[in-house]
Design an enzyme around this catalytic site. Sequence first.
Site, PDB file in Angstrom:
ATOM      1  N   ASP A  28      81.299   3.815 -36.756  1.00 23.49           N
ATOM      2  CA  ASP A  28      80.002   3.260 -36.315  1.00 23.49           C
ATOM      3  C   ASP A  28      79.016   3.407 -37.458  1.00 23.49           C
ATOM      4  O   ASP A  28      79.275   4.087 -38.443  1.00 23.49           O
ATOM      5  CB  ASP A  28      79.500   4.053 -35.097  1.00 23.49           C
ATOM      6  CG  ASP A  28      79.423   5.553 -35.402  1.00 23.49           C
ATOM      7  OD1 ASP A  28      78.382   5.997 -35.867  1.00 23.49           O
ATOM      8  OD2 ASP A  28      80.442   6.259 -35.196  1.00 23.49           O
ATOM      9  N   ASP A  69      76.056   4.867 -36.966  1.00 21.68           N
ATOM     10  CA  ASP A  69      75.114   5.823 -36.393  1.00 21.68           C
ATOM     11  C   ASP A  69      73.975   5.054 -35.710  1.00 21.68           C
ATOM     12  O   ASP A  69      74.269   4.177 -34.882  1.00 21.68           O
ATOM     13  CB  ASP A  69      74.628   6.803 -37.479  1.00 21.68           C
ATOM     14  CG  ASP A  69      74.097   8.092 -36.879  1.00 21.68           C
ATOM     15  OD1 ASP A  69      74.644   8.554 -35.881  1.00 21.68           O
ATOM     16  OD2 ASP A  69      73.108   8.619 -37.411  1.00 21.68           O
TER      17      ASP A  69
HETATM   18  N1  ADE Z   1      77.389   8.699 -35.639  1.00 14.75           N
HETATM   19  C1  ADE Z   1      78.051   9.841 -35.578  1.00 14.75           C
HETATM   20  N2  ADE Z   1      77.405  11.033 -35.690  1.00 14.75           N
HETATM   21  C2  ADE Z   1      78.097  12.203 -35.649  1.00 14.75           C
HETATM   22  N3  ADE Z   1      79.419  12.266 -35.492  1.00 14.75           N
HETATM   23  C3  ADE Z   1      80.098  11.127 -35.378  1.00 14.75           C
HETATM   24  N4  ADE Z   1      81.407  10.871 -35.220  1.00 14.75           N
HETATM   25  C4  ADE Z   1      81.577   9.548 -35.166  1.00 14.75           C
HETATM   26  N5  ADE Z   1      80.398   8.897 -35.290  1.00 14.75           N
HETATM   27  C5  ADE Z   1      79.454   9.869 -35.416  1.00 14.75           C
END
Ligand code: ADE
Length: 312
Positions: free
Chosen positions: A227, A229
């Site tokens: 992703d 975030d």
């Molecule tokens: N955006 C994110 N923040 C923290 N840990 C994660 N693991 C996978 N995506 C994450």
Amino acid sequence: MAGVASTYDEPVRIAVIGGTGIQSLPGFTLAASLKVDTPWGEPSSPISILHHPSPSTGKPTPIAFLSRHGLHHELAPHEVKNRANIAALRSIGVRTIIAFSAVGSLQEEVRPRDFVVPDQIIDRTKGIRPFTFFEGGMVGHVGFGDPFDTSLAKIVRRCGHSLEGEGVRLHDTGLLICMEGPQFSTRAESNLYRSWGGSVINMSALPEAKLAREAEIAYQMICMATDYDCWRGGPDEDVNVEMVMGHMKANSENARRFVGAVLDELSKEEHGQLVLAKHLEGQMKFAGAMTHKEARGPVEQKLQWLFPGYFD
Ligand SMILES: Nc1ncnc2[nH]cnc12
Ligand SMILES: CSC[C@H]1O[C@H](OP(=O)(O)O)[C@H](O)[C@@H]1O
């Protein structure tokens, strides 16, 4: 597990710690399932001993596999039994760990499903996780300038590049932010980490990597972005668990191929010294013996278990 051995007689040198979406390593032969008790309690999961045919000798190389969040993902990032995990792996002979992690991307060019071999970490955990073996009456300090093992990293990168063109995209380096969680970051935090040069973010690299260093184990994490975030788009695009699991599932075959290629390479005889982490051997004998024998507290017994013969 019915019919599976609960002991294993040979030392096991290489371990894989599986993270989100990687609770097992299919395609290997299960030789044993070990329940190891340590002075820091039981690990997150039983340790599976898997047989992996060495490409150079054809002989099976045993690989230890441990599921960081438990067999059914029942442990939150701050509940992972990091000290027990690392202590249990060391006690069965492990000196090299390949750890896997699902991460958020903090940079446009790190796209979901890309792999990153990080070379640096910024610690954004909150000090609520037990983070050292050296407390309670024995003080030890260990270098952590390079939080990952630089020799192991070179091998991991080579293996990742060998799969490029077959759907694998690899970033050779990266600054990993390890946050506390379990809630994801705020937009302000995400942007702050970007301003620090952060490449990816997770909740699991620490204290795992610190404890591996204290245990004289060569450690490298392989990250897979799932992703962006929450810095990139509006709320509709923010990270959520469905997004993480969707990308993990869709790219799990590549993740397994990557880990498999690294295990193939590490099983070669030419890497024998590295896999035994000879370059780290004995460092805690001195780093951990700072406390005068007469002044040592109850942790001494635990440390004798972890490092037999070091602190006599
Ligand atoms: N955006 C994110 N923040 C923290 N840990 C994660 N693991 C996978 N995506 C994450
Ligand atoms: C389910 S998203 C957050 C979760 O995913 C990562 O887990 P792991 O590093 O074990 O693959 C991240 O660190 C968080 O624990």
